[in-house]
Design an enzyme around this catalytic site. Structure first.
Site, mmCIF file in Angstrom:
data_model
loop_
_atom_site.group_PDB
_atom_site.id
_atom_site.type_symbol
_atom_site.label_atom_id
_atom_site.label_comp_id
_atom_site.label_asym_id
_atom_site.label_seq_id
_atom_site.Cartn_x
_atom_site.Cartn_y
_atom_site.Cartn_z
ATOM 1 C CB THR A 97 41.275 24.720 48.015
ATOM 2 O OG1 THR A 97 41.449 25.504 46.650
ATOM 3 C CG2 THR A 97 40.327 23.718 47.555
ATOM 4 C CG PHE A 171 41.530 40.559 35.656
ATOM 5 C CD1 PHE A 171 41.478 39.335 35.445
ATOM 6 C CD2 PHE A 171 40.739 41.621 35.990
ATOM 7 C CE1 PHE A 171 39.709 39.264 34.969
ATOM 8 C CE2 PHE A 171 39.408 41.526 35.728
ATOM 9 C CZ PHE A 171 38.770 40.095 35.430
ATOM 10 C CG LEU A 172 47.503 41.800 40.815
ATOM 11 C CD1 LEU A 172 48.508 41.299 41.578
ATOM 12 C CD2 LEU A 172 47.379 43.203 41.966
ATOM 13 C CG LEU A 226 36.014 31.654 39.585
ATOM 14 C CD1 LEU A 226 34.636 31.033 39.773
ATOM 15 C CD2 LEU A 226 37.078 31.526 40.523
ATOM 16 C CB ALA A 228 40.118 35.669 33.281
ATOM 17 C CB ALA A 230 39.636 28.419 34.055
ATOM 18 N N GLY A 278 52.388 27.656 38.983
ATOM 19 C CA GLY A 278 52.290 27.573 40.531
ATOM 20 C C GLY A 278 51.513 28.959 40.709
ATOM 21 C CB CYS A 281 44.836 32.846 41.794
ATOM 22 S SG CYS A 281 45.029 33.899 43.036
HETATM 23 P P1 NAD Z 1 46.842 37.113 50.926
HETATM 24 O O1 NAD Z 1 46.746 35.868 51.735
HETATM 25 O O2 NAD Z 1 48.318 37.596 50.722
HETATM 26 O O3 NAD Z 1 46.260 38.367 51.731
HETATM 27 C C1 NAD Z 1 44.904 38.230 52.506
HETATM 28 C C2 NAD Z 1 45.094 38.939 53.750
HETATM 29 O O4 NAD Z 1 43.560 38.909 54.231
HETATM 30 C C3 NAD Z 1 45.942 38.269 54.951
HETATM 31 O O5 NAD Z 1 46.876 39.148 55.209
HETATM 32 C C4 NAD Z 1 44.922 37.936 55.998
HETATM 33 O O6 NAD Z 1 45.449 38.000 57.417
HETATM 34 C C5 NAD Z 1 43.795 39.004 55.795
HETATM 35 N N1 NAD Z 1 42.642 38.640 56.499
HETATM 36 C C6 NAD Z 1 41.737 37.791 56.272
HETATM 37 N N2 NAD Z 1 40.757 37.837 57.227
HETATM 38 C C7 NAD Z 1 40.680 39.043 57.401
HETATM 39 C C8 NAD Z 1 39.832 39.585 58.232
HETATM 40 N N3 NAD Z 1 38.671 39.172 58.634
HETATM 41 N N4 NAD Z 1 40.216 41.000 58.512
HETATM 42 C C9 NAD Z 1 41.068 41.535 58.342
HETATM 43 N N5 NAD Z 1 42.181 40.813 57.603
HETATM 44 C C10 NAD Z 1 41.871 39.738 57.340
HETATM 45 O O7 NAD Z 1 46.129 36.723 49.852
HETATM 46 P P2 NAD Z 1 46.133 37.611 48.303
HETATM 47 O O8 NAD Z 1 47.188 36.796 47.402
HETATM 48 O O9 NAD Z 1 46.289 38.972 48.671
HETATM 49 O O10 NAD Z 1 44.789 37.372 47.711
HETATM 50 C C11 NAD Z 1 43.559 37.701 48.099
HETATM 51 C C12 NAD Z 1 42.270 37.661 47.335
HETATM 52 O O11 NAD Z 1 42.531 38.141 45.837
HETATM 53 C C13 NAD Z 1 42.289 36.135 46.905
HETATM 54 O O12 NAD Z 1 40.748 35.915 46.794
HETATM 55 C C14 NAD Z 1 42.690 36.064 45.609
HETATM 56 O O13 NAD Z 1 42.301 34.767 44.949
HETATM 57 C C15 NAD Z 1 42.420 37.174 44.895
HETATM 58 N N6 NAD Z 1 43.581 37.465 43.906
HETATM 59 C C16 NAD Z 1 44.976 37.110 44.137
HETATM 60 C C17 NAD Z 1 45.897 37.662 43.000
HETATM 61 C C18 NAD Z 1 47.424 37.412 43.563
HETATM 62 O O14 NAD Z 1 48.167 37.515 42.588
HETATM 63 N N7 NAD Z 1 47.655 37.129 44.715
HETATM 64 C C19 NAD Z 1 45.472 38.319 42.174
HETATM 65 C C20 NAD Z 1 44.166 38.448 41.763
HETATM 66 C C21 NAD Z 1 43.250 38.272 42.790
HETATM 67 C C1 UGA Z 2 48.037 34.927 37.587
HETATM 68 C C2 UGA Z 2 47.143 35.518 36.418
HETATM 69 O O1 UGA Z 2 47.991 35.757 35.442
HETATM 70 C C3 UGA Z 2 46.361 36.976 36.930
HETATM 71 O O2 UGA Z 2 45.763 37.460 35.779
HETATM 72 C C4 UGA Z 2 45.363 36.798 37.979
HETATM 73 O O3 UGA Z 2 45.127 38.063 38.415
HETATM 74 C C5 UGA Z 2 46.111 36.059 38.927
HETATM 75 O O4 UGA Z 2 46.777 34.767 38.554
HETATM 76 C C6 UGA Z 2 45.371 35.579 40.259
HETATM 77 O O5 UGA Z 2 44.102 35.674 40.124
HETATM 78 O O6 UGA Z 2 45.835 35.433 41.442
HETATM 79 P P1 UGA Z 2 49.917 34.969 39.028
HETATM 80 O O7 UGA Z 2 49.519 33.710 39.540
HETATM 81 O O8 UGA Z 2 50.371 35.928 39.952
HETATM 82 O O9 UGA Z 2 48.590 35.652 38.061
HETATM 83 O O10 UGA Z 2 51.141 34.752 37.936
HETATM 84 P P2 UGA Z 2 51.251 34.072 36.436
HETATM 85 O O11 UGA Z 2 52.090 35.192 35.542
HETATM 86 O O12 UGA Z 2 49.787 33.993 35.781
HETATM 87 O O13 UGA Z 2 52.006 32.933 36.478
HETATM 88 C C7 UGA Z 2 51.323 31.531 37.090
HETATM 89 C C8 UGA Z 2 52.161 30.506 37.115
HETATM 90 O O14 UGA Z 2 52.150 30.230 35.521
HETATM 91 C C9 UGA Z 2 53.759 30.652 37.262
HETATM 92 O O15 UGA Z 2 54.076 29.523 37.944
HETATM 93 C C10 UGA Z 2 54.428 30.918 35.961
HETATM 94 O O16 UGA Z 2 55.652 30.434 36.025
HETATM 95 C C11 UGA Z 2 53.631 29.982 35.156
HETATM 96 N N1 UGA Z 2 53.504 30.369 33.552
HETATM 97 C C12 UGA Z 2 53.027 31.489 33.114
HETATM 98 C C13 UGA Z 2 54.451 29.616 32.627
HETATM 99 O O17 UGA Z 2 54.782 28.429 33.054
HETATM 100 N N2 UGA Z 2 54.263 29.921 31.466
HETATM 101 C C14 UGA Z 2 53.753 30.896 30.940
HETATM 102 O O18 UGA Z 2 53.811 31.334 29.670
HETATM 103 C C15 UGA Z 2 53.315 31.973 31.915
#
Ligand code: NAD
Ligand code: UGA
Length: 471
Positions: A97, A171-172, A226, A228, A230, A278, A281
């Site tokens: 954000t 979506f992981l 977004l 999914a 939400a 928490g 995302c």
């Molecule tokens: P992250 O912060 O763990 O990783 C992002 C990486 O990108 C960092 O290591 C950063 O150094 C690198 N980076 C940034 N700018 C760069 C550049 N110009 N060149 C090379 N490297 C660069 O973030 P994340 O948790 O992997 O999330 C990445 C995206 O995926 C976000 O948009 C997030 O919303 C989305 N997403 C995350 C999850 C999740 O569970 N964490 C799940 C689905 C989608």
């Molecule tokens: C979430 C979504 O589940 C993924 O599908 C999506 O890809 C991802 O966000 C993303 O875009 O980053 P994530 O945040 O890794 O995944 O983990 P979740 O399992 O969704 O849990 C999120 C939070 O909700 C955690 O704090 C968890 O403890 C809490 N939670 C989850 C609950 O309190 N109750 C539940 O029943 C499920």
């Protein structure tokens, strides 16, 4: 003409880039994959011989890294060089954000997306499929396209560069990432270049059944991601609101979840009450939806989604208030054991963890915290709690309003007045509460925000118990 993707570059070696590319590498031995990142320390850790140093903890990940690293999976900080040789580039950088400027506090900060798109535009050769893996606001594909097609990069008369932009959201969920990647509910590909969509489909088709790989227009794909998140977050706020009502009325939130979840229209997943959602995302993506709604003048819709976040903050803060009330209204110099700091089990990620706010609140009330977490290290906790530095060797308990990290669960209970379970780590299921009872100062309280403890097991113990949604 449809191309066969032979070389992939993933920009961003984080929680998404690392595991996603590991699973592609493990299922497509003929595809060369380079995961690149500007953060050299992160890349060094991905290359570490000691697999416990990998920057991301995910069950099953280390085994894949061991199998494929140095074969068709490489981690590198040579961003430009790896872009040059790629047929397909996944953009997997962070999109947090925005902290200041237009849209601050709600809109996504796209500066990392823009920076890496410029790198792609400047360094790619021939035709390149650029794939949005990061979660981004609707219509970001246009931003990426306009940078890629800008005259700054294409004016060169010898340039043979062409691009197409696809949206392929991830979506992981952390903690189950490898299983989610291996057995996805669906793979979503948005775009208008039919051949390139087919090329990307061919990659996933190596392990995902065809009927689960769907394609849409690019805006639907961006908005589906977004939406999914939400919807999922909304379910947690809904059940958390009911947890408070259960505590007032004598109902049991787990029984209520079971009963309503058996209605197939509601379903049983994502109905577990807790300390508030928490992770990196949910909050940021809902804020993004709110920003979009406000931008388009949909104020009532924005308010609807805002209430999901409000309810989440309320759930987290009500836990601190409850702990304070049960401990006679003061926490000054009282020791409190904190079980779990990660935002959920099976991850070392603490981003937006409810534990951060709860610990800050308790420290503010003067408590001394003994924090345990099997995968989160002390340095990370110090960063989250805004301490300037963390002394890993410091094992002494400090004064009012301080904290220490303990490695043995039972050390956290010594002379403490309360214990709060904040993360549902499996090892907390096996705590010997009889032994704990002898370690704590009386009267002692156990607060279970993850509903892990069976109340019956506490019947004969000199411990008071509060369980979320059960009172
Ligand atoms: P992250 O912060 O763990 O990783 C992002 C990486 O990108 C960092 O290591 C950063 O150094 C690198 N980076 C940034 N700018 C760069 C550049 N110009 N060149 C090379 N490297 C660069 O973030 P994340 O948790 O992997 O999330 C990445 C995206 O995926 C976000 O948009 C997030 O919303 C989305 N997403 C995350 C999850 C999740 O569970 N964490 C799940 C689905 C989608
Ligand atoms: C979430 C979504 O589940 C993924 O599908 C999506 O890809 C991802 O966000 C993303 O875009 O980053 P994530 O945040 O890794 O995944 O983990 P979740 O399992 O969704 O849990 C999120 C939070 O909700 C955690 O704090 C968890 O403890 C809490 N939670 C989850 C609950 O309190 N109750 C539940 O029943 C499920």
């Amino acid at each position: 003409m449809k191309i066969k993707i032979k070389n992939i570059c993933c920009i961003g070696a984080g929680y998404v880039g690392g595991p996603t590319m590991a699973v592609i590498a493990d299922n497509c031995h003929n595809v060369e994959i380079n995961v690149v990142d500007l953060d050299r320390e992160r890349i060094d850790r991905w290359n570490s011989k000691d697999l416990s140093r990998l920057p991301v903890y995910e069950p099953g990940l280390a085994e894949i890294i061991e199998r494929r690293r140095g074969k068709n999976l490489n981690f590198s900080s040579s961003v430009e060089e790896k872009i040059k040789i790629a047929d397909a580039i996944f953009i997997s950088v962070n999109t947090p954000t925005k902290k200041k400027g237009l849209g601050a506090g709600k809109a996504s900060d796209l500066k990392w997306i823009e920076a890496c798109t410029r790198q792609v535009a400047a360094n790619s050769e021939g035709h390149t499929i650029v794939i949005e893996k990061s979660t981004i606001p609707v219509r970001t594909a246009n931003v990426i396209k306009s940078i890629l097609e800008s005259s700054e990069f294409l004016n060169d008369e010898n340039s043979n560069k062409t691009f197409s932009v696809l949206s392929n959201p991830e979506f992981l969920a952390e903690g189950t990432a490898i299983n989610d990647l291996l057995n996805p509910d669906r793979i979503l590909i948005g775009g208008d270049n039919y051949e390139d969509i087919e090329s990307l489909k061919d990659i996933y088709a190596n392990w995902v059944p065809n009927h689960l790989i769907i394609s849409t227009n690019v805006w639907s794909s961006e908005l589906s991601k977004l939406s999914a998140n939400a919807f999922l977050a909304q379910r947690i706020s809904s059940i958390n609101s009911i947890s408070a009502l259960c505590e007032k009325t004598g109902a049991d939130v787990e029984e209520v979840s079971l009963a309503i979840g058996l209605d197939t229209r509601i379903g049983s997943k994502f109905l577990k009450a807790g300390p508030g959602f928490g992770g990196s995302c949910f909050k940021k993506d809902i804020l993004n939806v709110i920003y979009l709604c406000e931008y388009f003048g949909l104020h009532e819709v924005a308010e609807f989604w805002e209430s999901v976040i409000k309810l989440n903050n309320w759930q987290t803060n009500r836990i601190t208030k409850l702990v304070t009330r049960k401990l006679f209204g003061t926490l000054s110099n009282k020791k409190i054991s904190i079980l779990g700091f990660a935002f959920k089990a099976n991850t070392n990620d603490t981003r937006e963890s409810a534990a951060i706010q709860i610990c800050k609140n308790l420290i503010n009330e003067g408590a001394i915290l003994l924090i345990h977490d099997p995968k989160v290290n002390g340095e990370q906790i110090a960063l989250d709690l805004n301490n300037e530095e963390f002394d890993i060797n410091k094992s002494e308990i400090g004064s009012e309003g301080t904290w220490i990290k303990v490695n043995d669960i039972y050390d956290s209970f010594v002379d403490s007045d309360a214990s709060i379970i904040l993360t549902e780590w499996e090892e907390y299921l096996n705590i010997n509460w009889d032994k704990v009872s002898n370690l704590m100062r009386k009267p002692a309280w156990v607060f279970d925000t993850r509903s892990m403890i069976d109340k019956k097991n506490f019947d004969n113990l000199d411990l008071n118990l509060w369980v979320v949604g059960k009172g």
